[in-house]
Design a protein around this motif. Structure first.
Motif, PDB file in Angstrom:
ATOM      1  N   ALA A 245       0.829  -1.208   0.000  1.00 43.74           N
ATOM      2  CA  ALA A 245       0.000   0.000   0.000  1.00 43.74           C
ATOM      3  C   ALA A 245       0.863   1.259   0.000  1.00 43.74           C
ATOM      4  O   ALA A 245       0.585   2.215  -0.738  1.00 43.74           O
ATOM      5  CB  ALA A 245      -0.937  -0.009   1.210  1.00 43.74           C
ATOM      6  N   MET A 246       1.919   1.282   0.814  1.00 44.55           N
ATOM      7  CA  MET A 246       2.795   2.454   0.858  1.00 44.55           C
ATOM      8  C   MET A 246       3.543   2.632  -0.457  1.00 44.55           C
ATOM      9  O   MET A 246       3.738   3.756  -0.936  1.00 44.55           O
ATOM     10  CB  MET A 246       3.767   2.341   2.039  1.00 44.55           C
ATOM     11  N   ALA A 247       3.976   1.519  -1.056  1.00 46.24           N
ATOM     12  CA  ALA A 247       4.711   1.595  -2.319  1.00 46.24           C
ATOM     13  C   ALA A 247       3.802   2.088  -3.446  1.00 46.24           C
ATOM     14  O   ALA A 247       4.188   2.966  -4.238  1.00 46.24           O
ATOM     15  CB  ALA A 247       5.295   0.231  -2.667  1.00 46.24           C
ATOM     16  N   GLU A 248       2.619   1.537  -3.532  1.00 46.00           N
ATOM     17  CA  GLU A 248       1.720   1.933  -4.617  1.00 46.00           C
ATOM     18  C   GLU A 248       1.226   3.358  -4.441  1.00 46.00           C
ATOM     19  O   GLU A 248       1.076   4.095  -5.430  1.00 46.00           O
ATOM     20  CB  GLU A 248       0.567   0.942  -4.710  1.00 46.00           C
ATOM     21  N   ALA A 249       0.997   3.782  -3.196  1.00 42.63           N
ATOM     22  CA  ALA A 249       0.590   5.174  -2.959  1.00 42.63           C
ATOM     23  C   ALA A 249       1.686   6.138  -3.382  1.00 42.63           C
ATOM     24  O   ALA A 249       1.405   7.284  -3.756  1.00 42.63           O
ATOM     25  CB  ALA A 249       0.256   5.369  -1.481  1.00 42.63           C
ATOM     26  N   SER A 250       2.947   5.661  -3.346  1.00 43.40           N
ATOM     27  CA  SER A 250       4.089   6.501  -3.722  1.00 43.40           C
ATOM     28  C   SER A 250       4.399   6.441  -5.214  1.00 43.40           C
ATOM     29  O   SER A 250       5.350   7.077  -5.668  1.00 43.40           O
ATOM     30  CB  SER A 250       5.324   6.078  -2.924  1.00 43.40           C
ATOM     31  N   GLY A 251       3.614   5.669  -5.981  1.00 42.64           N
ATOM     32  CA  GLY A 251       3.813   5.599  -7.418  1.00 42.64           C
ATOM     33  C   GLY A 251       4.881   4.633  -7.869  1.00 42.64           C
ATOM     34  O   GLY A 251       5.374   4.728  -9.000  1.00 42.64           O
ATOM     35  N   TYR A 252       5.257   3.672  -7.032  1.00 40.52           N
ATOM     36  CA  TYR A 252       6.302   2.722  -7.390  1.00 40.52           C
ATOM     37  C   TYR A 252       5.717   1.553  -8.181  1.00 40.52           C
ATOM     38  O   TYR A 252       4.573   1.149  -7.985  1.00 40.52           O
ATOM     39  CB  TYR A 252       7.007   2.173  -6.143  1.00 40.52           C
ATOM     40  N   ARG A 253       6.542   0.985  -9.052  1.00 40.84           N
ATOM     41  CA  ARG A 253       6.211  -0.277  -9.696  1.00 40.84           C
ATOM     42  C   ARG A 253       6.771  -1.389  -8.819  1.00 40.84           C
ATOM     43  O   ARG A 253       7.974  -1.392  -8.523  1.00 40.84           O
ATOM     44  CB  ARG A 253       6.815  -0.354 -11.093  1.00 40.84           C
ATOM     45  N   VAL A 254       5.936  -2.307  -8.404  1.00 36.46           N
ATOM     46  CA  VAL A 254       6.348  -3.368  -7.486  1.00 36.46           C
ATOM     47  C   VAL A 254       6.838  -4.572  -8.290  1.00 36.46           C
ATOM     48  O   VAL A 254       6.097  -5.140  -9.089  1.00 36.46           O
ATOM     49  CB  VAL A 254       5.186  -3.773  -6.550  1.00 36.46           C
ATOM     50  N   ASN A 255       8.092  -4.952  -8.044  1.00 35.22           N
ATOM     51  CA  ASN A 255       8.630  -6.163  -8.671  1.00 35.22           C
ATOM     52  C   ASN A 255       8.174  -7.419  -7.942  1.00 35.22           C
ATOM     53  O   ASN A 255       7.938  -8.449  -8.561  1.00 35.22           O
ATOM     54  CB  ASN A 255      10.157  -6.117  -8.701  1.00 35.22           C
ATOM     55  N   PHE A 256       8.091  -7.344  -6.637  1.00 30.98           N
ATOM     56  CA  PHE A 256       7.541  -8.439  -5.837  1.00 30.98           C
ATOM     57  C   PHE A 256       7.331  -7.944  -4.417  1.00 30.98           C
ATOM     58  O   PHE A 256       7.936  -6.958  -3.976  1.00 30.98           O
ATOM     59  CB  PHE A 256       8.460  -9.672  -5.826  1.00 30.98           C
ATOM     60  N   ALA A 257       6.463  -8.631  -3.706  1.00 30.66           N
ATOM     61  CA  ALA A 257       6.262  -8.417  -2.273  1.00 30.66           C
ATOM     62  C   ALA A 257       5.910  -9.757  -1.653  1.00 30.66           C
ATOM     63  O   ALA A 257       5.186 -10.563  -2.255  1.00 30.66           O
ATOM     64  CB  ALA A 257       5.152  -7.396  -2.015  1.00 30.66           C
ATOM     65  N   GLY A 258       6.440 -10.013  -0.457  1.00 28.46           N
ATOM     66  CA  GLY A 258       6.139 -11.280   0.189  1.00 28.46           C
ATOM     67  C   GLY A 258       6.798 -11.375   1.546  1.00 28.46           C
ATOM     68  O   GLY A 258       7.452 -10.439   2.020  1.00 28.46           O
ATOM     69  N   SER A 259       6.613 -12.530   2.175  1.00 29.36           N
ATOM     70  CA  SER A 259       7.102 -12.761   3.535  1.00 29.36           C
ATOM     71  C   SER A 259       7.492 -14.227   3.661  1.00 29.36           C
ATOM     72  O   SER A 259       7.517 -14.961   2.660  1.00 29.36           O
ATOM     73  CB  SER A 259       6.014 -12.420   4.551  1.00 29.36           C
ATOM     74  N   ALA A 260       7.731 -14.657   4.885  1.00 25.28           N
ATOM     75  CA  ALA A 260       8.025 -16.061   5.129  1.00 25.28           C
ATOM     76  C   ALA A 260       6.841 -16.958   4.763  1.00 25.28           C
ATOM     77  O   ALA A 260       6.994 -18.175   4.651  1.00 25.28           O
ATOM     78  CB  ALA A 260       8.415 -16.270   6.593  1.00 25.28           C
ATOM     79  N   LEU A 261       5.675 -16.360   4.559  1.00 29.55           N
ATOM     80  CA  LEU A 261       4.498 -17.113   4.126  1.00 29.55           C
ATOM     81  C   LEU A 261       4.478 -17.314   2.621  1.00 29.55           C
ATOM     82  O   LEU A 261       3.683 -18.100   2.104  1.00 29.55           O
ATOM     83  CB  LEU A 261       3.219 -16.399   4.561  1.00 29.55           C
ATOM     84  N   GLY A 262       5.296 -16.571   1.881  1.00 28.87           N
ATOM     85  CA  GLY A 262       5.347 -16.675   0.437  1.00 28.87           C
ATOM     86  C   GLY A 262       5.080 -15.347  -0.238  1.00 28.87           C
ATOM     87  O   GLY A 262       4.913 -14.306   0.408  1.00 28.87           O
ATOM     88  N   LEU A 263       5.032 -15.379  -1.567  1.00 27.99           N
ATOM     89  CA  LEU A 263       4.769 -14.187  -2.359  1.00 27.99           C
ATOM     90  C   LEU A 263       3.287 -13.840  -2.327  1.00 27.99           C
ATOM     91  O   LEU A 263       2.431 -14.720  -2.223  1.00 27.99           O
ATOM     92  CB  LEU A 263       5.213 -14.419  -3.810  1.00 27.99           C
ATOM     93  N   ASP A 264       2.983 -12.543  -2.440  1.00 28.84           N
ATOM     94  CA  ASP A 264       1.569 -12.145  -2.434  1.00 28.84           C
ATOM     95  C   ASP A 264       0.994 -12.100  -3.840  1.00 28.84           C
ATOM     96  O   ASP A 264      -0.184 -11.811  -4.025  1.00 28.84           O
ATOM     97  CB  ASP A 264       1.390 -10.789  -1.736  1.00 28.84           C
TER      98      ASP A 264
END
Length: 556
Positions: A438-457
């Protein structure tokens, strides 16, 4: 060569964040100290600046990881923030294995040389607050520390002034301000990130990193200061097997160690023993020092040694900032010929600060990252990297133990790590990943990936990478951000107010062995989302002041 025949006032085991401060404080207070480090010494040859290369866009760097793995660093190569430049300061996993419980994974990133992980950490130094030390009083989970922020504040001051920390004054009670040598700055892209986040989420504060100045000595500054006293003896390549006990007095009297190269065993003697080997290694050593009077591990009358082990829940987002091409260096600290400049954005904890917000988890998380700092080819978007660190609740069942039959090359049983992710941690990590995106997209960034120890979103990752690299990345991602990826592991020999439920008292002193102290992160009672390095150093300085006073009085 170290004189191993004399009896020292104090023996310090480990030369990283805790050990380097311990030897400084003890020698400057008049004690003769022997420092044992399991790894090699360091030289100027370790820090020859790499040859200049053309900037390149952010990549998965499968080639660099593969090369590290072929050198025996098959675990260290999995680390999320992989840099080939710091790999020489991390261990060979073939020579130093560890095990985990069936069905669990733990990523143990570690270094063995003079200075330990001080050669590979990001130099970020943050104070904890009573939101960490007294968290249990606020939400009923776990126990409070036996010390408060007020107890550590003077030692935070001392360490910051000694190391030279850069930062800004923000007046946040959950991220106490420090004593700064100069300001730390944000890039233009980070300034926009700060403005965007604070406008859209008024409860969130975005501040510049607080980080240590470069160390031109390379040898940790605490060791440099201790050597200047003439009262420090250093012995590298000393793999400690056991803390030894005097059966007549019931006190520790030194240690047994094996020369890393010759495998010859040596015994050393001291009035006081201070363990600073890191959370897992110090617990491992205490467990392996079991003997008469201490059948379940040295100082383990409470039965809690090896229990309440923790790390912080890791989550990661990488992307790029199309509105901010290129990179910017705004570091005002002196330039370092070997390491890149430090700095970035930090978002202190904002979840559940003032009570349960009904989000399905206790405690909260923080963010550390950079925007537009990594060199990239001309015209390419600036690199965005954000990592979230969440607070794992302490649990008796999360353990460090000794493997029943596997030993390392020096005869020490390898550690077995058991860390269970609960519903609280799962909910926390889901919130972390959603919050980062949410913070990245609000800032206008293109997201290459996001995830955690649970896996990729999302199955869509690295849109500019080739299909093979993307497939490898997806397959390996969970192991790269497994528990342990935060590299903030702690607990296992926790402090407390009751000897029946803790290993150490408020001075990091063993309840059972009064001349044995443990001042690294194994002493942690709860973790928080703040990096532990500065607190380890302040806690060590406080404990060593107590040691010196008690030793002078003839009590140790």
């Amino acid at each position: 060569m170290a004189n191993l025949d004399k009896r020292y006032d104090a023996l310090v085991i480990g030369s990283g964040a805790a050990g380097s401060i311990a030897v400084k404080e003890l020698t400057e207070r008049g004690l003769d100290v022997l420092l044992l480090e399991a790894g090699r010494d360091i030289t100027e040859a370790d820090f020859v600046p790499p040859p200049p290369t053309e900037p390149r866009s952010m990549s998965i760097d499968l080639g660099g990881r593969l090369q590290a793995g072929l050198r025996g660093q098959y675990v260290q190569a999995r680390r999320a923030m992989f840099k080939a430049q710091t790999s020489p300061f991390l261990v060979n996993d073939l020579k130093l294995p560890y095990s985990t419980k069936l069905g669990q994974d733990f990523l143990w990133i570690r270094g063995r040389q003079l200075g330990g992980r001080l050669h590979s950490y990001g130099r970020v130094l943050l104070r904890s607050s009573d939101h960490e030390f007294k968290a249990a009083s606020h939400d009923g989970h776990g126990e409070d520390w036996p010390i408060s922020y007020a107890d550590l504040a003077p030692y935070y001051d001392q360490v910051e002034e000694f190391l030279g920390v850069y930062g800004t004054t923000e007046h946040l009670d959950h991220l106490p301000d420090g004593h700064y040598r100069g300001p730390s700055n944000l890039t233009q892209a980070e300034q926009v990130f700060k403005k965007t986040v604070e406008h859209q989420w008024p409860d969130r504060h975005v501040v510049p990193w607080r980080y240590a100045a470069p160390n031109p000595h390379r040898v940790p500054l605490g060791i440099v200061a201790a050597r200047e006293t003439g009262r420090l003896t250093t012995r590298t390549d000393a793999v400690v097997q056991q803390v030894t006990m005097n059966r007549r007095t019931g006190r520790a009297d030194g240690a047994l160690f094996v020369d890393r190269l010759t495998k010859q065993q040596h015994r050393v003697y001291a009035d006081v023993v201070v363990l600073c080997a890191s959370a897992i290694e110090s617990v491992r050593l205490l467990l392996n020092s079991a003997g008469p009077g201490h059948p379940d591990g040295l100082g383990n009358s409470s039965g809690t040694l090896g229990h309440y082990f923790m790390d912080q829940t890791p989550s990661l987002l990488f992307g790029d900032a199309p509105d901010f091409p290129g990179s910017e260096d705004v570091d005002v600290a002196p330039a370092d010929t070997y390491y890149a400049p430090a700095g970035g954005v930090y978002v202190p904890r904002f979840r559940n600060l003032h009570g349960d917000e009904g989000r399905g988890f206790a405690r909260g998380w923080t963010v550390q990252g950079t925007v537009g700092r990594q060199p990239v080819p001309d015209g390419k978007p600036g690199v965005v990297g954000l990592m979230a660190f969440g607070e794992m609740l302490p649990a008796y069942g999360n353990t460090i133990s000794l493997h029943h039959w596997r030993k390392d090359a020096w005869g020490v049983p390898i550690p077995k790590i058991g860390l269970t992710v609960t519903d609280n941690e799962r909910a926390l990590m889901r919130d972390q990943v959603a919050g980062l995106r949410a913070m990245a997209e609000a800032s206008g960034y293109r997201v290459n990936f996001a995830g955690s120890a649970l896996g990729l979103d999302s199955p869509k990752v690295w849109p500019d990478a080739d299909p093979f690299s993307r497939a490898i990345f997806r397959a390996a991602f969970k192991k790269s951000v497994a528990m342990g990826a935060a590299i903030h592991e702690c607990g296992g020999a926790r402090m407390g107010s009751d000897p029946a439920t803790s290993v150490l008292n408020e001075h990091n002193q063993s309840w059972d062995v009064p001349n044995l102290f443990v001042t690294d992160a194994s002493a942690y009672v709860s973790n928080g989302g703040v990096g532990p390095t500065l607190t380890i150093m302040a806690m060590t300085a406080r404990a060593c002041e107590y040691i010196a006073t008690q030793h002078a009085a003839g009590e140790l």
